[in-house]
Design a protein around this motif. Sequence first.
Motif, PDB file in Angstrom:
ATOM      1  N   ALA A  29       0.834  -1.205   0.000  1.00 36.85           N
ATOM      2  CA  ALA A  29       0.000   0.000   0.000  1.00 36.85           C
ATOM      3  C   ALA A  29       0.867   1.252   0.000  1.00 36.85           C
ATOM      4  CB  ALA A  29      -0.937  -0.014   1.210  1.00 36.85           C
ATOM      5  N   GLU A  30       1.950   1.239   0.766  1.00 37.33           N
ATOM      6  CA  GLU A  30       2.829   2.408   0.822  1.00 37.33           C
ATOM      7  C   GLU A  30       3.475   2.685  -0.527  1.00 37.33           C
ATOM      8  OE1 GLU A  30       6.756   3.992   3.341  1.00 37.33           O
ATOM      9  OE2 GLU A  30       5.777   2.102   3.858  1.00 37.33           O
ATOM     10  N   GLU A  31       3.910   1.629  -1.199  1.00 36.63           N
ATOM     11  CA  GLU A  31       4.522   1.794  -2.515  1.00 36.63           C
ATOM     12  C   GLU A  31       3.487   2.254  -3.542  1.00 36.63           C
ATOM     13  OE1 GLU A  31       8.073  -1.538  -2.474  1.00 36.63           O
ATOM     14  OE2 GLU A  31       6.002  -2.235  -2.339  1.00 36.63           O
TER      15      GLU A  31
ATOM     16  N   GLY B  53      13.943 -11.385 -13.289  1.00 35.93           N
ATOM     17  CA  GLY B  53      13.415 -10.273 -14.072  1.00 35.93           C
ATOM     18  C   GLY B  53      12.912  -9.115 -13.242  1.00 35.93           C
ATOM     19  N   GLU B  54      12.800  -9.297 -11.912  1.00 40.21           N
ATOM     20  CA  GLU B  54      12.355  -8.206 -11.036  1.00 40.21           C
ATOM     21  C   GLU B  54      13.570  -7.443 -10.503  1.00 40.21           C
ATOM     22  OE1 GLU B  54       8.293  -8.565 -11.401  1.00 40.21           O
ATOM     23  OE2 GLU B  54       9.434  -7.064 -10.312  1.00 40.21           O
ATOM     24  N   ASN B  55      13.561  -6.137 -10.694  1.00 44.10           N
ATOM     25  CA  ASN B  55      14.644  -5.308 -10.199  1.00 44.10           C
ATOM     26  C   ASN B  55      14.501  -5.067  -8.703  1.00 44.10           C
ATOM     27  OD1 ASN B  55      15.463  -5.172 -12.822  1.00 44.10           O
ATOM     28  ND2 ASN B  55      14.877  -3.045 -13.137  1.00 44.10           N
ATOM     29  N   ILE B  56      15.571  -5.360  -7.968  1.00 42.57           N
ATOM     30  CA  ILE B  56      15.608  -5.104  -6.530  1.00 42.57           C
ATOM     31  C   ILE B  56      16.786  -4.171  -6.273  1.00 42.57           C
ATOM     32  CG2 ILE B  56      15.813  -6.129  -4.229  1.00 42.57           C
ATOM     33  CD1 ILE B  56      14.882  -8.782  -5.512  1.00 42.57           C
ATOM     34  N   TYR B  57      16.490  -2.966  -5.834  1.00 41.69           N
ATOM     35  CA  TYR B  57      17.531  -1.987  -5.621  1.00 41.69           C
ATOM     36  C   TYR B  57      18.002  -2.084  -4.181  1.00 41.69           C
ATOM     37  CZ  TYR B  57      16.304  -0.587 -10.204  1.00 41.69           C
ATOM     38  OH  TYR B  57      16.079  -0.624 -11.552  1.00 41.69           O
TER      39      TYR B  57
ATOM     40  N   LEU C 121      14.236 -10.275  10.988  1.00 40.60           N
ATOM     41  CA  LEU C 121      14.553  -9.219  10.025  1.00 40.60           C
ATOM     42  C   LEU C 121      13.842  -9.461   8.688  1.00 40.60           C
ATOM     43  CD1 LEU C 121      18.344  -8.571  10.705  1.00 40.60           C
ATOM     44  CD2 LEU C 121      16.364  -7.271  11.519  1.00 40.60           C
ATOM     45  N   GLN C 122      13.693 -10.731   8.308  1.00 40.35           N
ATOM     46  CA  GLN C 122      12.951 -11.025   7.083  1.00 40.35           C
ATOM     47  C   GLN C 122      11.492 -10.598   7.219  1.00 40.35           C
ATOM     48  OE1 GLN C 122      14.022 -15.176   6.952  1.00 40.35           O
ATOM     49  NE2 GLN C 122      15.404 -14.882   5.209  1.00 40.35           N
ATOM     50  N   GLU C 123      10.904 -10.849   8.381  1.00 40.64           N
ATOM     51  CA  GLU C 123       9.527 -10.425   8.612  1.00 40.64           C
ATOM     52  C   GLU C 123       9.421  -8.899   8.618  1.00 40.64           C
ATOM     53  OE1 GLU C 123       8.379 -14.294  11.407  1.00 40.64           O
ATOM     54  OE2 GLU C 123       8.352 -12.267  12.240  1.00 40.64           O
ATOM     55  N   TRP C 124      10.434  -8.240   9.143  1.00 38.34           N
ATOM     56  CA  TRP C 124      10.476  -6.775   9.180  1.00 38.34           C
ATOM     57  C   TRP C 124      10.435  -6.212   7.754  1.00 38.34           C
ATOM     58  CZ3 TRP C 124      10.555  -2.914  12.848  1.00 38.34           C
ATOM     59  CH2 TRP C 124      11.037  -1.664  12.455  1.00 38.34           C
ATOM     60  N   VAL C 125      11.251  -6.762   6.871  1.00 36.70           N
ATOM     61  CA  VAL C 125      11.285  -6.294   5.480  1.00 36.70           C
ATOM     62  C   VAL C 125       9.976  -6.636   4.776  1.00 36.70           C
ATOM     63  CG1 VAL C 125      12.461  -6.475   3.255  1.00 36.70           C
ATOM     64  CG2 VAL C 125      13.797  -6.455   5.371  1.00 36.70           C
TER      65      VAL C 125
ATOM     66  N   LEU D  63       7.986  -4.034   2.311  1.00 42.05           N
ATOM     67  CA  LEU D  63       8.298  -4.077   0.886  1.00 42.05           C
ATOM     68  C   LEU D  63       7.647  -5.295   0.251  1.00 42.05           C
ATOM     69  CD1 LEU D  63      12.123  -3.200   0.911  1.00 42.05           C
ATOM     70  CD2 LEU D  63      10.218  -1.660   0.365  1.00 42.05           C
ATOM     71  N   ALA D  64       7.566  -5.281  -1.064  1.00 42.57           N
ATOM     72  CA  ALA D  64       7.023  -6.419  -1.800  1.00 42.57           C
ATOM     73  C   ALA D  64       7.827  -7.676  -1.483  1.00 42.57           C
ATOM     74  CB  ALA D  64       7.045  -6.134  -3.299  1.00 42.57           C
ATOM     75  N   HIS D  65       7.177  -8.831  -1.550  1.00 45.27           N
ATOM     76  CA  HIS D  65       7.787 -10.069  -1.057  1.00 45.27           C
ATOM     77  C   HIS D  65       9.054 -10.445  -1.802  1.00 45.27           C
ATOM     78  CE1 HIS D  65       6.609 -12.724  -4.420  1.00 45.27           C
ATOM     79  NE2 HIS D  65       5.572 -11.926  -4.534  1.00 45.27           N
ATOM     80  N   PHE D  66       9.142 -10.101  -3.112  1.00 42.99           N
ATOM     81  CA  PHE D  66      10.324 -10.520  -3.850  1.00 42.99           C
ATOM     82  C   PHE D  66      11.577  -9.758  -3.450  1.00 42.99           C
ATOM     83  CE2 PHE D  66      10.861  -6.951  -6.781  1.00 42.99           C
ATOM     84  CZ  PHE D  66       9.590  -6.384  -6.842  1.00 42.99           C
ATOM     85  N   LYS D  67      11.408  -8.693  -2.649  1.00 47.63           N
ATOM     86  CA  LYS D  67      12.558  -7.903  -2.187  1.00 47.63           C
ATOM     87  C   LYS D  67      13.117  -8.391  -0.849  1.00 47.63           C
ATOM     88  CE  LYS D  67      10.640  -3.803  -4.466  1.00 47.63           C
ATOM     89  NZ  LYS D  67      10.147  -2.415  -4.303  1.00 47.63           N
ATOM     90  N   VAL D  68      12.459  -9.351  -0.233  1.00 46.59           N
ATOM     91  CA  VAL D  68      12.894  -9.838   1.080  1.00 46.59           C
ATOM     92  C   VAL D  68      14.142 -10.702   0.925  1.00 46.59           C
ATOM     93  CG1 VAL D  68      12.241 -11.224   3.087  1.00 46.59           C
ATOM     94  CG2 VAL D  68      10.533  -9.793   1.943  1.00 46.59           C
TER      95      VAL D  68
END
Length: 585
Positions: free
Chosen positions: A144-146, A488-492, A540-544, A548-553
């Motif tokens: 929602a934030e994104e 294929g998903e960009n993770i910055y 920390l994984q739960e925190w992220v 953020l979207a799940h693929f960024k964890v």
Amino acid sequence: MTDAGPESAMRERWAPPANWPAVSHAKVRAMLTAPGQPFEMETVAIAGRPTRVWKNALPTLRAIVEASRAHGDTLCTIYRDERVSYEAGFRATAALARHLRECGIEKGDRVALAMRNLPEWPVAFFAITALGAICVPINAWWTAEELAFGLGDSGSKAIICDAERWVRVSEIRDNLPDLETCIVSRAEAPLEGARRLEDILGTSDAWANLPDQSLPPADIAPDDDATIFYTSGTTGNPKGALGSHRSICTNVLSSKYNLAFAPLRRGEMPPEPEPKTVLLVIPLFHVTACSAAMVGYFVSGHTMVFMHHWDAEEAMRIIERERVNLTGGVPTIAWQLLDHPARGDYDLSSLELITYGGAPAAPELVRRIHDEFGAAPGSGWGMTETMATVTGHVAEDYLNRPDSCGPPVAVADLKIMSLDGTRELPVGEVGELYAFGPMVAKGYWNRPDATAESFVDGWMRTGDLARLDEEGFCYIVDRAKDMVIRGGENIYSSEVENVLYEHPAVSDAAVIGLPHRQLGEEPAAVVHLASGESASEAELQEWVAARLAHFKVPVRIAFTDDTLPRNANGKILKKDLRGLFETAD
């Protein structure tokens, strides 16, 4: 610096036929672009700069959807048991466009589109752009934030979304004063502050019965604004790449140009074009799926098969049932199909081409597609800022250079510049890749600073480190931008690092990419905890994941007793961190 590249080892594993290539790369290009040929070029001024363009490209997305009516009863989309013809899809597009106009949507207004791949996705996309409005495809995986950032930054006046996305959008609706109109598809619960798409169009099986009416009038030129696709930078918030109608329409002929190369290189004439069935599994909010695939399919009359979510065995069932000819998108798809233990249970002989971009692929994958599927492998390179296709090659050219993303299409130019941007480097030297052509985006939405930094005299500074060989084939050797590409998903990295830094126990953090056979890379983190603090990997994984979207964890988190190693400028030496995970193994 130079890089000989690892292609020689792969070439030993694939022996070209004795008569290949029958025609040189330069001669094929000359044949395809000769006067009177489908890929003839002309030079026009774009933003005051002379630019080669496809002479026969349709000028606007409106022209493309209007031309798609010629495909009539040919199926446009298949989703589960829903089958929508091109004629039915056009009627729904015209009806939705008229509704949007009644809602006050005019040329230049931004309309967000946030949903999974559904039959209504292309309907909404073409309804928006046929009005001259700007379509803003939103990442359906965003939190929602994104979503709030994308909708607010674009100033979207309306949104068309599915029920899953509406749950998130409704949470932030009160903070988006520009958002006046909300249309939601496939909503079962009552809506507050939104209208059901089905109340406007009916369900997809009824679109063929909608009135036969034209699109509302709109005055659209090729270089008018058409889309905003969001891509993240290495720091700060995502940036919206502003594409024109010409940008996205260029890809239609660019993709066809790449496919026409292979038979001519063999000394054969390209076959007459015919509609194909495509299993399109990558999300349409990516330029790869939207620009390089879907828009061109509307011109060719291909049938797109959508999946609710990716599952390799379900994909094989679909390939067998629908006699799918083309699939791919990212290397992950091909890997999972090849390695699935049930592959032998399905008839996949209809596959003719498996092509992908968006993530690096191992040379082994190229060979296995050819040997085990009997299909042609294909690859290409582009980015959000180039609206997808800049380079590409298929079949023998790809087998011969499996670590290359191909040469540029005829209307594109590439050059390799020194990292300080002051001089062009000769063939074979590695530097930053710059791209030029009609497909390049106009800049970043509301970001003149970022536009000035990345778009230089019409050239896009890609941030990729690459080299060109003597025939112009491009080899991406590394990424200057601090980014992990997962399937294929960009993770910055900085985005994930910033979230980790928000945790009270974290005092130092870095995100890197770990090699993954199918996905290319997966994100991992190295963390140093503040004195006296404690935190586990799962915590920390739960925190992220909550932010953020799940693929960024990060899939793995390593802890270090010391602060992370840095150079004299204070930059973390990420190359020194991968050993922590090798030790853990």
